[in-house]
Scaffold this active site. Structure first.
Site, PDB file in Angstrom:
ATOM      1  CG  HIS A 196      -2.048  -0.999   1.294  1.00 24.39           C
ATOM      2  ND1 HIS A 196      -2.879  -1.045   0.019  1.00 24.39           N
ATOM      3  CD2 HIS A 196      -2.184  -1.935   1.978  1.00 24.39           C
ATOM      4  CE1 HIS A 196      -3.648  -2.461   0.183  1.00 24.39           C
ATOM      5  NE2 HIS A 196      -3.177  -3.069   1.469  1.00 24.39           N
ATOM      6  CG  ASP A 234      -3.115  -8.188   0.245  1.00 23.52           C
ATOM      7  OD1 ASP A 234      -2.373  -8.467   1.268  1.00 23.52           O
ATOM      8  OD2 ASP A 234      -4.003  -7.704   0.288  1.00 23.52           O
ATOM      9  CG  HIS A 267      -6.855  -5.152   1.452  1.00 17.61           C
ATOM     10  ND1 HIS A 267      -6.336  -6.062   1.986  1.00 17.61           N
ATOM     11  CD2 HIS A 267      -7.878  -4.586   1.729  1.00 17.61           C
ATOM     12  CE1 HIS A 267      -7.020  -6.330   3.094  1.00 17.61           C
ATOM     13  NE2 HIS A 267      -7.871  -5.449   2.842  1.00 17.61           N
ATOM     14  CG  ASP A 288      -5.346 -10.053   2.803  1.00 20.81           C
ATOM     15  OD1 ASP A 288      -5.260  -8.773   2.943  1.00 20.81           O
ATOM     16  OD2 ASP A 288      -4.863 -10.432   1.667  1.00 20.81           O
TER      17      ASP A 288
END
Ligand code: 6XA
Ligand code: MG
Ligand code: ZN
Length: 343
Positions: A159, A195, A197, A284
């Site tokens: 991120h 991931d 996200h 995740d």
């Protein structure tokens, strides 16, 4: 497969995460990395390597000098300002305000962040630098001939923008490794972010470039973090047009659907003619992950690893998210074992 790991990840041990109006015990906690390491050992995945130190130069190939300087001094400045708790951003430049760096630590925290979910305290800087060294040690091993290496990074990084922290990330380990491949003469580098996200930081870092292809499969940003980037109409800009690919899925997405996106990504990587592959690996996507909404199962991670191996590229995995700590070790190491041919 070798695993790179640093005990210094334990220096990242904040006690707070602002979530739902409460200061909760952080999801991104030391036991995540320790559990994965235990699974690497119990499965005899391979040698465990402590990282070399690469200093700040490789970091500054991706992150701005001012941002690096901010992260290095943030905790001391916060404490000098008389604050009692951990450093948490609370003010940002809203629409119509000015995006300039203020002098006050509260202003600077907002200037250099994308949200309030990532507290900073003593040891954060040291752990973030160690996590980069883990990724760069893995990259050096891959460049030295290892077919694939698992960089057990913590804190995660995907991120982090050139000058923004958040989503539990400070330095973009995967982007720094991808840039290291480029600096060492690999002409075309693919980054495939699996991931849950969106890899917003990695996308933004390479968005105007055609030498690093960035792809991310992730939960719909209309519904989850990072909220403000990661939509399918983001395809790159300028020379980078066509070198960013976002594949977005809704709540409840099972592996049978998710793997179709994986196929699309793998075809794009083959068409790109990549010389090296960096995989920001979050697990995740797991069905029981507490903050996500895909439905992958533990055996699916074996299949994921197998498919990535079929790309036939020198591959560096950088550990990103995954918060069901009971399952994180099996799921992360399943990817590596699948890559190595375990059914
Ligand atoms: N606190 C909001 C969610 C942060 C996302 C962390 C993550 O797993 N990124 O991949
Ligand atoms: Mg992703
Ligand atoms: Zn994630």
């Amino acid at each position: 497969m070798k695993t790179v790991f640093s005990p210094l990840h334990n220096r990242r041990d904040v006690k707070t995460e602002l979530d739902g109006g409460l200061l909760i015990a952080p999801h991104e906690k030391p036991s995540r990395a320790e559990t994965i390491l235990a699974r690497v050992k119990s499965q005899a995945l391979g040698e465990i390597v402590e990282p070399e130190e690469f200093g700040l130069e490789p970091i500054k190939r991706v992150h701005t000098d001012n941002y690096v300087e901010f992260l290095e001094n943030c905790w001391q400045e916060w404490q000098s300002d008389g604050k009692q708790g951990e450093a948490i951003p609370v003010f940002w430049a809203g629409r119509g305000m000015r995006h300039r760096e203020p002098k006050d630590i509260d202003g600077r925290l907002g200037y250099y962040s994308m949200g309030a979910d990532t507290s900073i305290s003593d040891g954060t800087w040291e752990a973030a630098c160690a996590s980069v060294n883990v990724a760069l040690t893995g990259q050096k091993l891959v460049a030295g001939g290892e077919r694939a290496v698992f960089a057990l990074c913590r804190p995660p990084g995907h991120h982090a923008h050139a000058d923004l922290f958040g989503g539990y990330c400070f330095f973009n380990n995967a982007a720094i490794a991808a840039q290291a491949f480029r600096d060492q003469g690999y002409e075309r580098v693919a980054v495939l972010d699996v991931d849950f996200h969106h890899g917003n930081g990695t996308q933004s870092i390479f968005y105007h470039r055609n030498d690093v292809l960035t792809i991310s499969l992730h939960g719909d940003p209309d519904l989850v973090f990072p909220h403000f980037l990661g939509f399918e109409d983001e395809t790159g800009e300028g020379e980078g047009e066509g070198y960013n690919l976002n594949i977005v899925y809704p709540p409840g997405t099972p592996f049978s659907v998710w793997r179709q996106g994986l196929e699309t990504a793998c075809r794009r990587i083959a068409d790109f003619g990549a010389d090296a592959l960096v995989v920001p690996l979050g697990v995740d996507t797991f069905e029981d992950d507490p903050i996500s909404f895909f439905k992958l199962t533990s055996p699916d991670y074996l299949t994921l690893g197998q498919r990535l191996a079929q790309l036939g590229l020198p591959t560096l995995f950088t550990m990103e998210g995954g918060y069901d700590v009971d399952a994180i070790g099996v799921n992360a190491v399943n990817v590596m074992q699948g890559f190595e041919g375990k059914a």
